[in-house]
Design a protein around this motif. Structure first.
Motif, mmCIF file in Angstrom:
data_model
loop_
_atom_site.group_PDB
_atom_site.id
_atom_site.type_symbol
_atom_site.label_atom_id
_atom_site.label_comp_id
_atom_site.label_asym_id
_atom_site.label_seq_id
_atom_site.Cartn_x
_atom_site.Cartn_y
_atom_site.Cartn_z
ATOM 1 N N THR A 86 129.897 -39.504 31.240
ATOM 2 C CA THR A 86 130.074 -38.049 31.257
ATOM 3 C C THR A 86 129.044 -37.385 30.358
ATOM 4 O O THR A 86 128.412 -36.389 30.736
ATOM 5 C CB THR A 86 131.496 -37.673 30.806
ATOM 6 O OG1 THR A 86 132.438 -38.265 31.707
ATOM 7 C CG2 THR A 86 131.695 -36.168 30.774
ATOM 8 N N MET A 89 125.640 -37.482 32.007
ATOM 9 C CA MET A 89 125.554 -36.525 33.105
ATOM 10 C C MET A 89 125.382 -35.103 32.576
ATOM 11 O O MET A 89 124.540 -34.345 33.057
ATOM 12 C CB MET A 89 126.809 -36.604 33.991
ATOM 13 C CG MET A 89 126.930 -37.888 34.769
ATOM 14 S SD MET A 89 125.604 -38.127 35.956
ATOM 15 C CE MET A 89 125.974 -36.865 37.132
ATOM 16 N N GLU A 90 126.191 -34.737 31.575
ATOM 17 C CA GLU A 90 126.156 -33.373 31.052
ATOM 18 C C GLU A 90 124.849 -33.053 30.338
ATOM 19 O O GLU A 90 124.343 -31.948 30.428
ATOM 20 C CB GLU A 90 127.321 -33.142 30.079
ATOM 21 C CG GLU A 90 128.668 -33.104 30.759
ATOM 22 C CD GLU A 90 129.819 -33.069 29.768
ATOM 23 O OE1 GLU A 90 129.586 -33.178 28.539
ATOM 24 O OE2 GLU A 90 130.963 -32.962 30.224
ATOM 25 N N SER A 94 122.362 -33.153 34.522
ATOM 26 C CA SER A 94 122.583 -31.753 34.902
ATOM 27 C C SER A 94 121.414 -30.848 34.536
ATOM 28 O O SER A 94 120.973 -30.048 35.360
ATOM 29 C CB SER A 94 123.879 -31.228 34.294
ATOM 30 O OG SER A 94 124.978 -31.902 34.863
ATOM 31 N N LYS A 97 118.651 -31.469 37.021
ATOM 32 C CA LYS A 97 118.957 -30.909 38.345
ATOM 33 C C LYS A 97 118.702 -29.409 38.360
ATOM 34 O O LYS A 97 118.127 -28.869 39.300
ATOM 35 C CB LYS A 97 120.402 -31.212 38.727
ATOM 36 C CG LYS A 97 120.623 -32.637 39.191
ATOM 37 C CD LYS A 97 122.073 -32.904 39.460
ATOM 38 C CE LYS A 97 122.481 -32.365 40.807
ATOM 39 N NZ LYS A 97 123.876 -32.747 41.148
ATOM 40 N N LYS A 98 119.135 -28.735 37.290
ATOM 41 C CA LYS A 98 118.929 -27.285 37.215
ATOM 42 C C LYS A 98 117.442 -26.951 37.175
ATOM 43 O O LYS A 98 116.993 -26.017 37.827
ATOM 44 C CB LYS A 98 119.616 -26.719 35.964
ATOM 45 C CG LYS A 98 121.112 -26.664 36.058
ATOM 46 C CD LYS A 98 121.726 -26.139 34.785
ATOM 47 C CE LYS A 98 123.222 -26.247 34.832
ATOM 48 N NZ LYS A 98 123.849 -25.901 33.543
#
Length: 102
Positions: A86, A89-90, A94, A97-98
């Protein structure tokens, strides 16, 4: 299974460095290193990479992922792995991806 904080502490002691010496090597304060080792906080991506470099280990090793193959895991281990995934990913996936999905 060790936590990231335990890994950092063990590696630091293996190198015979104080928290302040490690902090100076990666550009943080002694308190930041203390927080990592006590699992109060986790390193940001740039500090995680710096830790891996100064300790000469992989980030997988710091996250306790590297030696999991073939092990029977307890629920506590699975929970820790889930938290680590987690976190990854955070903080890593993420933002990428942004940044690149525009």
């Amino acid at each position: 299974m060790n936590t990231l904080g335990q890994r950092c502490r063990n590696l630091r002691l293996l190198h015979k460095w104080t928290q302040e010496e490690l902090a100076n090597k990666i550009g943080v304060t002694k308190q930041v290193v203390s927080n990592w080792e006590r699992n109060v906080a986790r390193p940001e991506i740039n500090h995680l990479i710096s830790l891996a470099e100064v300790f000469d280990v992989t980030t997988d090793y710091l996250f306790c992922i590297a030696e999991l193959k073939g092990q029977v895991l307890e629920q506590e281990d699975l929970n820790l792995i889930g938290k680590n995934i987690t976190f990854l990913m955070e903080h890593f996936v993420s933002p990428l991806k942004k940044r690149y999905s525009k």
